[in-house]
Design a protein around this motif. Structure first.
Motif, PDB file in Angstrom:
ATOM      1  N   TRP A 642       0.834  -1.210   0.000  1.00  0.00           N
ATOM      2  CA  TRP A 642       0.000   0.000   0.000  1.00  0.00           C
ATOM      3  C   TRP A 642       0.865   1.255   0.000  1.00  0.00           C
ATOM      4  N   LEU A 643       1.916   1.271   0.836  1.00  0.00           N
ATOM      5  CA  LEU A 643       2.808   2.433   0.889  1.00  0.00           C
ATOM      6  C   LEU A 643       3.545   2.627  -0.433  1.00  0.00           C
ATOM      7  N   ARG A 646       1.198   4.066  -2.981  1.00  0.00           N
ATOM      8  CA  ARG A 646       0.920   5.467  -2.667  1.00  0.00           C
ATOM      9  C   ARG A 646       2.071   6.360  -3.112  1.00  0.00           C
ATOM     10  N   ARG A 647       3.283   5.916  -2.860  1.00  0.00           N
ATOM     11  CA  ARG A 647       4.440   6.732  -3.257  1.00  0.00           C
ATOM     12  C   ARG A 647       4.519   6.859  -4.775  1.00  0.00           C
TER      13      ARG A 647
END
Length: 659
Positions: A642-643, A646-647
């Protein structure tokens, strides 16, 4: 065929002049002269010799008079050697009483006691040895009597005759003649185990040699075949009718109860038992299908585990403990969970702790105490479930919840994927999804047929299949969830649409969806099939309609739930829909990881270390360090993905701001 290949069971008159020779043969003449017999060998020999005593003593000692002095001396020698071996067996809480019984048996033989009394005492000592030292006295599966017929003609008919009447071509001149298996008076005194022992060990000093080169299954099959030769069709038909009416089932709960007692002893215990015994000898598969009650099986295997620890065989003890759970308690877990979930959890935790204690080398006193606690919990489970079968209400609720609980996970996965392809207008992907779950249903039907009619799926294989399937499904769910989450950002979705306007979804993703569809459904169906097999037996004839109604009600509820999920998920906006779907699949992946690790632990593949933590089976959360660690790793992978997404999706926006 040479005479030594005959299958004579007329042991009493073919015994050697010195019984010690038979003892040495039984214990293994090839062993070093000073080597002591193993406990298993000693116990087996005691059983073998006392079987002869019980059968032959009444023939040679009658009304206090010895009819054949040599035979009488042999009976005394057998009893003397049995007493000596009983004294050498491993220490046991009841060994003193066993020795006293063996000594009294010898005393009664020396006093020329009545034959019926000596036979009864010999059977009592023999039964105690079997019970106390867990001697394997039953075939592992129903004997194959079709194969036995072929074996009998090849190995035995030359002496015993094609019909087993002791009139084979090599029988002429034999003194005494080979056994006549139609001799009712003689065969009434021969247990199936006695026949099996004679086939396995032979009779020293006679043409009856050991047939130990045959497999254990073949020797048991020959014993059943020989015992069945005198059974008439009328007698077998009476026994079949009694069996179907449920008569005498408490006397024949497992193959062991069939093989240990002589037909005469069984017939004297009740009018229906003689025909029942004859029928089950002819059709042992009927008894094997009935099976030992799951909780009683659990108790037996736990007792085996304690005995194995006493014998310093930790590997065997651990395997017994695993089998006690997989082949016994787990089969009633679903039903017990519906009436007393706390009791189910407590029992499961105690059984996990027992396996760990055995592996960690806990003393035998600790192992025995743990087994005693589990036995107490099993008694409570027996009381909750009822010894006479499940009530219709309990059968209905259990049936409903099994399918509803197991089907809900599969419905969530299928609904999420189905809603996605409908919402994106990519209905060309639907055949892949449908192909996956349809293949799973078809394989589930095959699994049911095989497990019911072909082979018995062992608990270890069941858990291995569930564990591996769950972990594969988790991996595919993570992949599809990752893919969907990448489309939850508007700019990523727009790019995806532009790329896919004129082409189908990527083949790799389509096959991943089909794989998830298959694994999600088959994993649940595999477990459902085996749970319903047990529930069907537990419900009995009076509760099976309730089981079917429970299945029907669960199917309706699943259809309603699945339809509602699909209908309302399609109405969600693109971004939130993909975000919610990917989150759901990620959650299910973590759940499947927990289920998969737990299944592999139950199969004994992975170690189980209990920790103080909440247990939440619906989410795959089990209080073991290993399961929690793997679920934590899966959750970390979800968060990391998820991170990363997102990035990646923030970079273009950030770059465009200066312009």
């Amino acid at each position: 065929m040479q005479p030594q290949a005959s299958l004579s069971l007329r042991a009493g008159r073919w015994l050697p002049a010195a019984a010690l020779c038979l003892l040495l043969l039984t214990l293994g003449a090839a062993r070093p002269a000073l080597a002591a017999p193993t406990p298993a060998e000693a116990a087996q020999t005691v059983i073998h010799m006392l079987d002869y005593v019980g059968v032959d003593y009444p023939e040679f000692v009658q009304d206090g008079k010895v009819l054949d002095e040599a035979e009488y001396q042999e009976q005394k020698e057998f009893a003397t050697q049995s007493l000596a071996l009983v004294q050498q067996l491993p220490a046991h809480a009841e060994q003193a009483q066993l020795v006293a019984k063996a000594r009294e048996l010898l005393a009664r033989i020396e006093a020329k006691a009545p034959g019926a009394e000596v036979s009864r005492r010999a059977a009592e000592v023999r039964g105690d040895v079997v019970r106390m030292y867990k001697v394997a006295v039953a075939p592992r599966a129903a004997p194959d009597l079709v194969r036995a017929a072929t074996l009998f003609q090849a190995q035995c008919a030359s002496c015993h005759g094609a019909q087993g009447r002791g009139d084979g071509p090599l029988a002429r001149g034999m003194d005494p003649a080979p056994s006549n298996f139609h001799d009712a008076a003689r065969m009434d005194q021969r247990s199936l185990y006695g026949l099996y022992n004679t086939i396995s060990l032979g009779v020293n000093g006679t043409p009856m040699r050991s047939f130990n080169e045959l497999s254990e299954a073949d020797r048991w099959a020959l014993a059943f075949f020989a015992a069945d030769l005198r059974t008439t069709p009328e007698l077998a038909a009476r026994g079949e009718a009694a069996w179907k009416e449920g008569k005498g089932r408490e006397s024949f709960q497992a193959l062991q109860s069939l093989v240990m007692r002589a037909p005469g002893e069984i017939a004297a215990a009740g009018p229906d038992l003689g025909p029942l015994h004859a029928y089950l000898v002819r059709h042992p598969a009927a008894l094997a299908a009935a099976g030992e009650p799951p909780l009683q099986f659990t108790r037996s295997r736990l007792a085996d585990a304690v005995q194995a620890v006493r014998a310093n065989d930790r590997a065997a003890a651990r395997q017994h403990a695993i089998t006690a759970y997989l082949e016994g308690f787990e089969l009633v877990e679903a039903a017990l969970d519906n009436v007393d979930p706390a009791l189910r959890r407590d029992t499961e935790r105690e059984m996990i702790a027992l396996r760990a204690a055995i592996t960690d080398g806990a003393p035998v006193e600790d192992i025995a105490a743990r087994v005693a606690r589990i036995d107490g919990l099993l008694d409570q489970a027996d009381a909750k479930l009822g010894n006479e079968g499940l009530s219709p209400t309990t059968a209905f609720v259990s049936s409903l919840l099994i399918l509803l609980r197991e089907g809900l996970e599969a419905i969530l996965v299928l609904a999420a994927i189905g809603a996605f392809v409908v919402k994106t207008g990519r209905r060309d992907a639907l055949p892949y999804v449908h192909a996956g779950w349809i293949a799973a249903v078809l394989l589930g039907v095959v699994t049911w047929f095989v497990a019911t009619h072909v082979i018995a799926v062992s608990g270890a294989n069941r858990e291995l299949t569930e564990g591996v399937t769950a972990l594969l499904a988790a991996a595919m769910l993570l992949y599809v969830g990752w893919w969907l989450h990448g489309k939850s950002y508007a700019q990523a979705w727009n790019a995806f649409i532009r790329q896919q306007v004129t082409s189908a979804l990527g083949r790799r993703t389509l096959w991943a969806m089909a794989g998830v569809s298959f694994l999600a459904v088959y994993r649940e169906l595999f477990e459902v099939v085996l749970f319903y097999q047990t529930l069907w037996v537990q419900a009995g004839a009076g509760g099976r309609d309730a089981v079917l109604w429970g299945i029907a009600a669960a199917a309706v509820l699943l259809a309603v739930i699945g339809g509602a999920i699909l209908k309302y998920s399609v109405r969600l906006p693109i971004g939130p829909f993909f975000g919610a779907t990917s989150a759901l699949l990620a959650l299910l992946a973590v759940v499947f990881v927990g289920h998969g690790i737990a299944a592999l632990q139950e199969a004994g593949v992975l170690r189980s270390t209990l920790v103080e933590f909440v247990e939440w089976p619906l989410l795959g959360v089990h209080p073991t360090a290993e399961g929690l660690a793997w679920q934590g790793a899966a959750l970390a992978a979800v968060i990391g993905g998820w991170l990363l997404h997102r990035r990646r999706n923030q970079r273009p926006v950030t770059a465009a701001q200066p312009r």
